[in-house]
Design a protein around this motif. Structure first.
Motif, PDB file in Angstrom:
ATOM      1  N   THR A  52       0.823  -1.205   0.000  1.00 14.02           N
ATOM      2  CA  THR A  52       0.000   0.000   0.000  1.00 14.02           C
ATOM      3  C   THR A  52       0.862   1.262   0.000  1.00 14.02           C
ATOM      4  OG1 THR A  52      -0.139  -0.140   2.419  1.00 14.02           O
ATOM      5  CG2 THR A  52      -1.945  -1.113   1.149  1.00 14.02           C
ATOM      6  N   ILE A 128      -7.931  -0.334   4.183  1.00 17.01           N
ATOM      7  CA  ILE A 128      -6.861  -1.231   4.607  1.00 17.01           C
ATOM      8  C   ILE A 128      -6.139  -0.586   5.785  1.00 17.01           C
ATOM      9  CG2 ILE A 128      -4.767  -2.463   3.907  1.00 17.01           C
ATOM     10  CD1 ILE A 128      -5.691  -2.181   1.007  1.00 17.01           C
ATOM     11  N   TYR A 133      -8.109   3.294   0.216  1.00 14.80           N
ATOM     12  CA  TYR A 133      -7.277   3.173  -0.976  1.00 14.80           C
ATOM     13  C   TYR A 133      -8.138   2.897  -2.209  1.00 14.80           C
ATOM     14  CZ  TYR A 133      -3.263   2.629   2.154  1.00 14.80           C
ATOM     15  OH  TYR A 133      -2.304   2.821   3.110  1.00 14.80           O
ATOM     16  N   PHE A 166      -2.014   0.196  -5.424  1.00 14.46           N
ATOM     17  CA  PHE A 166      -2.949   0.731  -4.455  1.00 14.46           C
ATOM     18  C   PHE A 166      -2.465   2.121  -4.053  1.00 14.46           C
ATOM     19  CE2 PHE A 166      -4.204  -3.685  -3.968  1.00 14.46           C
ATOM     20  CZ  PHE A 166      -5.587  -3.561  -3.837  1.00 14.46           C
ATOM     21  N   ARG A 168      -3.485   5.917  -1.945  1.00 18.72           N
ATOM     22  CA  ARG A 168      -4.337   6.608  -0.986  1.00 18.72           C
ATOM     23  C   ARG A 168      -5.405   7.390  -1.739  1.00 18.72           C
ATOM     24  NH1 ARG A 168      -2.039   7.979   4.102  1.00 18.72           N
ATOM     25  NH2 ARG A 168      -1.211   6.056   5.000  1.00 18.72           N
TER      26      ARG A 168
END
Length: 286
Positions: A52, A128, A133, A166, A168
């Protein structure tokens, strides 16, 4: 890093071509064969490592079955892709994307079909570890290069990895991703370049930002109106202009990037270092 399992299907199209079948499955086909099979799309998912932090991963493998078919009433149309991502902790989320298809004539100087991605960012998000995301598609990975237009030769099944990340939700994330410092043009190395990508889910305005190397006179200032869309990649060449990569160039008749090692630094209008990337003897420490 965690592991996720991906699976995809083609739920809808913007037109209804002749002989359409397979909507809602991972393999959709269409067209009246003109000597071979039908045309179609396949999406094959799998188990993939995901992060992430904006790192890219393979969302799945896209295959275009490009066989000669009779003339289509509407040669250009959209095909929607839905990808389900199942994480190790049991979280599942569906993400939607759109492929734009150009079913070109089977003869002529350019018979290859053309597929591009008018929608890089999923409208859906997933939470997550408490953060939201979205998924941003970087493009198709062909021959080691990530491109946003897939050129599909006639009379065959042509595949590429769909590369994604992924990101934000709700903000841009502009980073340096590559420095190609070994140009093939003798003496001037005009084909050197630095690559920048927006791995965020919204557009980022980099007007007035500066890309610099170590030495004086090696700064490039982005012109007004320079906006990177989510997933968009641009390249700044030493002395070449490539419109497909944004058309940015230093316009320098001498090399910019030291072959032994150097560091590229991207600064915003307040001179804050937004991203740095070193290589060779100036390699960035992970």
């Amino acid at each position: 890093m965690s592991t996720a399992t991906t699976a995809g299907s083609w739920p809808s199209m913007s037109t209804t071509p002749p002989n359409l079948s397979g909507l809602g499955s991972q393999h959709v086909t269409w067209g009246v064969p003109a000597g071979g099979g039908k045309s179609g799309y396949i999406f094959q998912g799998g188990t993939v490592p995901v992060k992430t932090d904006g790192s890219e991963f393979t969302l799945g493998t896209y295959t275009h079955e490009n066989f000669p078919i009779q003339g289509m009433p509407q040669p250009q149309f959209d095909v929607d892709l839905s990808v389900r991502v199942a994480f190790e902790d049991g979280t599942e989320a569906d993400f939607a994307f759109r492929f734009h298809h150009n079913e070109t004539p089977n003869d002529g100087p350019a018979p290859e079909d053309i597929v591009n991605l008018p929608m890089f960012v999923s409208p859906q998000t997933v939470t997550i570890d408490g953060d939201e995301y979205g998924v941003v598609i970087s493009g198709f990975k062909q021959g080691g290069q990530v491109v946003q237009t897939f050129i599909s030769p006639e009379n065959g099944s042509n595949s590429a990895e769909v590369v994604a990340m992924f990101a934000r939700a709700g903000k841009p994330d502009i980073v340096l991703t590559a420095v190609s410092h070994k140009g093939q043009v003798k003496y001037t190395q005009a084909d050197e370049y630095v690559e920048i990508v927006n791995r965020g889910t919204v557009a980022g305005n980099i007007s007035g930002w500066v890309l610099g190397a170590d030495d004086a006179g090696q700064d490039y200032t982005f012109p007004p109106g320079t906006v990177l869309q989510p997933g968009q990649r641009i390249r700044i060449y030493t002395n070449q202009v490539h419109p497909q990569w944004g058309g940015f160039t230093y316009g320098s008749n001498r090399p910019i990037w030291n072959d032994k090692g150097d560091k590229a630094v991207l600064r915003d209008t307040a001179q804050n270092a937004v991203s740095e990337l070193g290589y060779g003897n100036r390699a960035t420490t992970p």
